[in-house]
Motif scaffolding. Structure first.
Motif, PDB file in Angstrom:
ATOM      1  N   GLY A   8     -11.206  10.091 -12.699  1.00 16.96           N
ATOM      2  CA  GLY A   8      -9.867  10.339 -13.216  1.00 16.96           C
ATOM      3  C   GLY A   8      -8.963  10.892 -12.137  1.00 16.96           C
ATOM      4  O   GLY A   8      -7.817  10.459 -11.989  1.00 16.96           O
ATOM      5  N   ARG A   9      -9.490  11.821 -11.377  1.00 13.41           N
ATOM      6  CA  ARG A   9      -8.656  12.394 -10.331  1.00 13.41           C
ATOM      7  C   ARG A   9      -8.389  11.368  -9.249  1.00 13.41           C
ATOM      8  O   ARG A   9      -7.294  11.272  -8.715  1.00 13.41           O
ATOM      9  CB  ARG A   9      -9.310  13.628  -9.721  1.00 13.41           C
ATOM     10  N   ALA A  10      -9.412  10.591  -8.897  1.00 18.46           N
ATOM     11  CA  ALA A  10      -9.215   9.548  -7.890  1.00 18.46           C
ATOM     12  C   ALA A  10      -8.166   8.553  -8.355  1.00 18.46           C
ATOM     13  O   ALA A  10      -7.353   8.067  -7.561  1.00 18.46           O
ATOM     14  CB  ALA A  10     -10.543   8.845  -7.600  1.00 18.46           C
ATOM     15  N   ALA A  11      -8.183   8.250  -9.657  1.00 20.36           N
ATOM     16  CA  ALA A  11      -7.204   7.305 -10.185  1.00 20.36           C
ATOM     17  C   ALA A  11      -5.793   7.862 -10.038  1.00 20.36           C
ATOM     18  O   ALA A  11      -4.864   7.143  -9.658  1.00 20.36           O
ATOM     19  CB  ALA A  11      -7.505   6.998 -11.653  1.00 20.36           C
ATOM     20  N   ALA A  12      -5.645   9.149 -10.320  1.00 20.52           N
ATOM     21  CA  ALA A  12      -4.326   9.768 -10.193  1.00 20.52           C
ATOM     22  C   ALA A  12      -3.873   9.754  -8.740  1.00 20.52           C
ATOM     23  O   ALA A  12      -2.714   9.473  -8.431  1.00 20.52           O
ATOM     24  CB  ALA A  12      -4.368  11.196 -10.730  1.00 20.52           C
ATOM     25  N   GLU A  13      -4.800  10.052  -7.844  1.00 23.49           N
ATOM     26  CA  GLU A  13      -4.438  10.057  -6.426  1.00 23.49           C
ATOM     27  C   GLU A  13      -4.114   8.655  -5.937  1.00 23.49           C
ATOM     28  O   GLU A  13      -3.176   8.456  -5.168  1.00 23.49           O
ATOM     29  CB  GLU A  13      -5.591  10.660  -5.612  1.00 23.49           C
ATOM     30  N   ALA A  14      -4.895   7.686  -6.414  1.00 22.49           N
ATOM     31  CA  ALA A  14      -4.626   6.303  -6.015  1.00 22.49           C
ATOM     32  C   ALA A  14      -3.253   5.868  -6.508  1.00 22.49           C
ATOM     33  O   ALA A  14      -2.511   5.184  -5.795  1.00 22.49           O
ATOM     34  CB  ALA A  14      -5.711   5.376  -6.563  1.00 22.49           C
ATOM     35  N   ALA A  15      -2.911   6.279  -7.737  1.00 24.58           N
ATOM     36  CA  ALA A  15      -1.598   5.930  -8.279  1.00 24.58           C
ATOM     37  C   ALA A  15      -0.509   6.518  -7.401  1.00 24.58           C
ATOM     38  O   ALA A  15       0.508   5.880  -7.102  1.00 24.58           O
ATOM     39  CB  ALA A  15      -1.458   6.438  -9.708  1.00 24.58           C
ATOM     40  N   GLU A  16      -0.732   7.738  -6.946  1.00 26.16           N
ATOM     41  CA  GLU A  16       0.264   8.378  -6.089  1.00 26.16           C
ATOM     42  C   GLU A  16       0.384   7.654  -4.761  1.00 26.16           C
ATOM     43  O   GLU A  16       1.492   7.387  -4.284  1.00 26.16           O
ATOM     44  CB  GLU A  16      -0.120   9.835  -5.856  1.00 26.16           C
ATOM     45  N   TRP A  17      -0.749   7.309  -4.184  1.00 29.53           N
ATOM     46  CA  TRP A  17      -0.702   6.563  -2.925  1.00 29.53           C
ATOM     47  C   TRP A  17       0.017   5.239  -3.112  1.00 29.53           C
ATOM     48  O   TRP A  17       0.833   4.828  -2.292  1.00 29.53           O
ATOM     49  CB  TRP A  17      -2.113   6.322  -2.377  1.00 29.53           C
ATOM     50  N   TRP A  18      -0.290   4.596  -4.213  1.00 26.22           N
ATOM     51  CA  TRP A  18       0.323   3.294  -4.449  1.00 26.22           C
ATOM     52  C   TRP A  18       1.825   3.407  -4.528  1.00 26.22           C
ATOM     53  O   TRP A  18       2.561   2.608  -3.939  1.00 26.22           O
ATOM     54  CB  TRP A  18      -0.220   2.683  -5.740  1.00 26.22           C
ATOM     55  N   VAL A  19       2.293   4.399  -5.254  1.00 27.44           N
ATOM     56  CA  VAL A  19       3.734   4.570  -5.389  1.00 27.44           C
ATOM     57  C   VAL A  19       4.354   4.877  -4.025  1.00 27.44           C
ATOM     58  O   VAL A  19       5.465   4.440  -3.719  1.00 27.44           O
ATOM     59  CB  VAL A  19       4.030   5.677  -6.416  1.00 27.44           C
ATOM     60  N   ARG A  20       3.647   5.603  -3.226  1.00 26.09           N
ATOM     61  CA  ARG A  20       4.161   5.888  -1.892  1.00 26.09           C
ATOM     62  C   ARG A  20       4.279   4.617  -1.061  1.00 26.09           C
ATOM     63  O   ARG A  20       5.234   4.425  -0.311  1.00 26.09           O
ATOM     64  CB  ARG A  20       3.241   6.868  -1.168  1.00 26.09           C
ATOM     65  N   PHE A  21       3.306   3.739  -1.210  1.00 23.95           N
ATOM     66  CA  PHE A  21       3.333   2.486  -0.442  1.00 23.95           C
ATOM     67  C   PHE A  21       4.430   1.568  -0.890  1.00 23.95           C
ATOM     68  O   PHE A  21       4.986   0.814  -0.112  1.00 23.95           O
ATOM     69  CB  PHE A  21       2.009   1.732  -0.596  1.00 23.95           C
ATOM     70  N   GLU A  22       4.688   1.596  -2.162  1.00 22.18           N
ATOM     71  CA  GLU A  22       5.639   0.655  -2.733  1.00 22.18           C
ATOM     72  C   GLU A  22       6.989   0.748  -2.064  1.00 22.18           C
ATOM     73  O   GLU A  22       7.686  -0.239  -1.909  1.00 22.18           O
ATOM     74  CB  GLU A  22       5.818   0.945  -4.228  1.00 22.18           C
ATOM     75  N   SER A  23       7.367   1.979  -1.736  1.00 20.96           N
ATOM     76  CA  SER A  23       8.745   2.142  -1.299  1.00 20.96           C
ATOM     77  C   SER A  23       8.942   1.768   0.158  1.00 20.96           C
ATOM     78  O   SER A  23      10.065   1.613   0.590  1.00 20.96           O
ATOM     79  CB  SER A  23       9.197   3.580  -1.549  1.00 20.96           C
ATOM     80  N   GLY A  24       7.879   1.579   0.888  1.00 20.34           N
ATOM     81  CA  GLY A  24       8.091   1.150   2.262  1.00 20.34           C
ATOM     82  C   GLY A  24       7.113   1.791   3.210  1.00 20.34           C
ATOM     83  O   GLY A  24       6.024   2.178   2.835  1.00 20.34           O
ATOM     84  N   GLU A  25       7.521   1.890   4.415  1.00 19.63           N
ATOM     85  CA  GLU A  25       6.617   2.402   5.434  1.00 19.63           C
ATOM     86  C   GLU A  25       6.255   3.848   5.237  1.00 19.63           C
ATOM     87  O   GLU A  25       7.063   4.660   4.799  1.00 19.63           O
ATOM     88  CB  GLU A  25       7.274   2.252   6.799  1.00 19.63           C
ATOM     89  N   LEU A  26       5.056   4.138   5.617  1.00 18.36           N
ATOM     90  CA  LEU A  26       4.626   5.528   5.614  1.00 18.36           C
ATOM     91  C   LEU A  26       4.682   6.053   7.028  1.00 18.36           C
ATOM     92  O   LEU A  26       4.494   5.320   7.990  1.00 18.36           O
ATOM     93  CB  LEU A  26       3.182   5.626   5.105  1.00 18.36           C
ATOM     94  N   SER A  27       4.890   7.335   7.134  1.00 18.86           N
ATOM     95  CA  SER A  27       4.865   7.948   8.462  1.00 18.86           C
ATOM     96  C   SER A  27       3.430   7.925   8.969  1.00 18.86           C
ATOM     97  O   SER A  27       2.476   7.718   8.220  1.00 18.86           O
ATOM     98  CB  SER A  27       5.354   9.396   8.372  1.00 18.86           C
ATOM     99  N   ARG A  28       3.299   8.146  10.251  1.00 13.77           N
ATOM    100  CA  ARG A  28       1.972   8.141  10.822  1.00 13.77           C
ATOM    101  C   ARG A  28       1.086   9.196  10.169  1.00 13.77           C
ATOM    102  O   ARG A  28      -0.088   8.966   9.876  1.00 13.77           O
ATOM    103  CB  ARG A  28       2.054   8.387  12.337  1.00 13.77           C
ATOM    104  N   ALA A  29       1.672  10.364   9.944  1.00 14.12           N
ATOM    105  CA  ALA A  29       0.911  11.455   9.326  1.00 14.12           C
ATOM    106  C   ALA A  29       0.424  11.043   7.945  1.00 14.12           C
ATOM    107  O   ALA A  29      -0.718  11.335   7.555  1.00 14.12           O
ATOM    108  CB  ALA A  29       1.785  12.710   9.241  1.00 14.12           C
TER     109      ALA A  29
END
Lengths: 290, 178
Positions: A8-29
């Protein structure tokens, strides 16, 4: 934290990562953080894959008209109660749920019974006796045969197969002695269609499926049906409902000898079956001891 | 937020990530849904073996390329075990165009049902993003909200849908047609 909570927690974190990716480039960090997160656990990888599936589904979903967004501007929205978690809570009180044990693989498999009723294939072990008068069909090497049965069912028989057909008033019984047969079963609720191979029975109600007597056991391939998630180990009981339009792969872990006695009734315990729905072949594989 | 610089960046990003993702989604129909964990395990091990610095350059691309490769390898192995199987079922399934259509209709119905378990605003966000291709800034504007809230709605929606939706049904939508 147990497996469910971890997932469940991994799913929540994955959802967060996904939303971050959706909007465009991520910083190197951020990318470093993501890579480190991925390499923490295979569960994280699995959840990203599932997230990709959800996203893919949403992208291919083209029925947005029917999706109502009424009330979106209301301060607090009411969420439908008939969701997976409340259904799970309801089902959890039943004996079935409480007896479920985690499979040897760390991740537990979740099963869903689709709302719409569909054909179910039930495979269960037991002794069956052959009637003396029956129609026998046997194919030679390289010989393939298609046969339409009296009820309209169609069977396609592979080479080097042998089967007995016995239709009775309230039972349509096929006994596959050797080889491989594909069945397209004509709908007839009054007369269950049962295919028997060895000590395994396959019961169908309007499905397409194949049964094969192979040296290593019985292989049932289903091309239509819905998946239900139950394996009863003792007595060779394996209950599988199959999801429609796709076949199911069911692989049972090694079975210890004591529970393979045919005709043994009752339940020694339930065991989570691993069922997979695949685009192509799916089979229910059941080891049987002769 | 527009301009040639940004456009080029978005295109680059798209090529780096979305193409491997699309390929993975289309191809991984060969892997039964319950094998996802096994695929994930294998991908996980490969990720560990890779040079971290290299992964950091394009992590999503690597992730989905690896997943696609693993899925392909498994599909090939499964087919070679039973060489006649694919053809056998292929014949069967080829006849079943109405079956596939029905399965896809069912998958859509299931998504619609799962969407029903979200809040109305979450649905509105998804509808704008997927149904109309509206960007996040515009979504926030249209809903009189902030981008941060829209982001949170998306996160919560994805999390909920992942719990609600059956992977197998989702895979049907990636199969064949379209």
């Amino acid at each position: 934290m147990d497996a469910n909570e971890r997932r469940g927690r991994a799913a929540a974190e994955a959802a967060e990562w996904w939303v971050r990716f959706e909007s465009g480039e991520l910083s190197r960090a951020e990318r470093e953080e993501f890579v480190d997160w991925l390499r923490e656990s295979a569960t994280h990888v699995a959840e990203m894959i599932r997230m990709a599936e959800v996203h893919g589904g949403l992208e291919r979903f083209n029925d947005w008209q029917r999706v109502s967004t009424e009330g979106w501007d209301a301060p607090e929205n009411v969420v439908s109660l008939d969701d997976a978690s409340s259904r799970r809570a309801r089902e959890a009180s039943s004996t079935e749920e409480s007896q479920r044990r985690a499979s040897p693989r760390s991740e537990s498999r979740r099963w869903w019974l689709a709302a719409a009723a569909a054909a179910v294939v039930v495979v269960f072990g037991g002794w069956m006796f052959f009637a003396s008068q029956a129609q026998v069909i046997e194919t030679g090497r390289g010989e393939r045969r298609g046969v339409t049965l009296a009820d309209g069912s169609v069977i396609q028989i592979d080479p080097q197969s042998r089967l007995r057909i016995r239709f009775e008033k309230d039972l349509r019984n096929i006994s596959l002695e050797r080889g491989r047969v594909l069945f397209r079963v004509a709908h007839d609720v009054q007369r269950p269609f049962v295919v028997q191979a060895g000590v395994t029975q396959v019961r169908a109600v309007g499905t397409q499926f194949g049964v094969e007597q192979a040296r290593e056991g019985i292989i049932v391939t289903v091309a239509e049906g819905k998946v239900m998630a139950n394996t009863v180990r003792s007595g060779g009981d394996l209950r599988v409902g199959l999801r429609r339009a796709r076949s199911v792969v069911e692989r049972r872990p090694a079975v210890d000898g004591a529970e393979r006695r045919p005709g043994h009734g009752g339940e020694a315990g339930r065991q989570r079956a691993r069922a997979r729905v695949g685009r192509r072949a799916s089979r229910v594989r059941q080891r049987e001891r002769r | 937020m527009s301009g040639p610089e940004t456009t080029r960046k978005l295109t680059e990003w798209f090529r780096q990530w979305r193409v491997p993702l699309r390929k993975f989604l289309i191809g991984h129909g060969a892997v039964p849904s319950s094998d996802v964990n096994d695929v994930a395990q294998e991908v996980f091990l490969r990720l560990l073996r890779y040079d971290r610095a290299e992964l950091v350059e394009h992590p999503q691309a690597y992730l989905f390329k690896m997943a696609a490769n693993v899925a392909n390898e498994w599909a090939i192995r499964a087919r070679s075990r039973r060489p006649h199987e694919s053809k056998w079922l292929g014949d069967l399934l080829a006849e079943d165009s109405p079956e596939l259509d029905a399965a896809q209709a069912e998958a859509r119905a299931e998504i619609a049902r799962a969407l029903g378990t979200l809040t109305a605003r979450q649905r509105a966000v998804l509808k704008l993003q997927f149904g109309e291709g509206v960007g996040r800034a515009q979504i926030a504007e249209r809903l009189g909200s902030s981008e941060r809230i829209v982001k949170r709605d998306l996160m919560k929606s994805y999390e909920k849908l992942r719990a609600e939706l059956n992977s197998d049904l989702l895979r049907v939508l990636s199969n064949g047609r379209e």
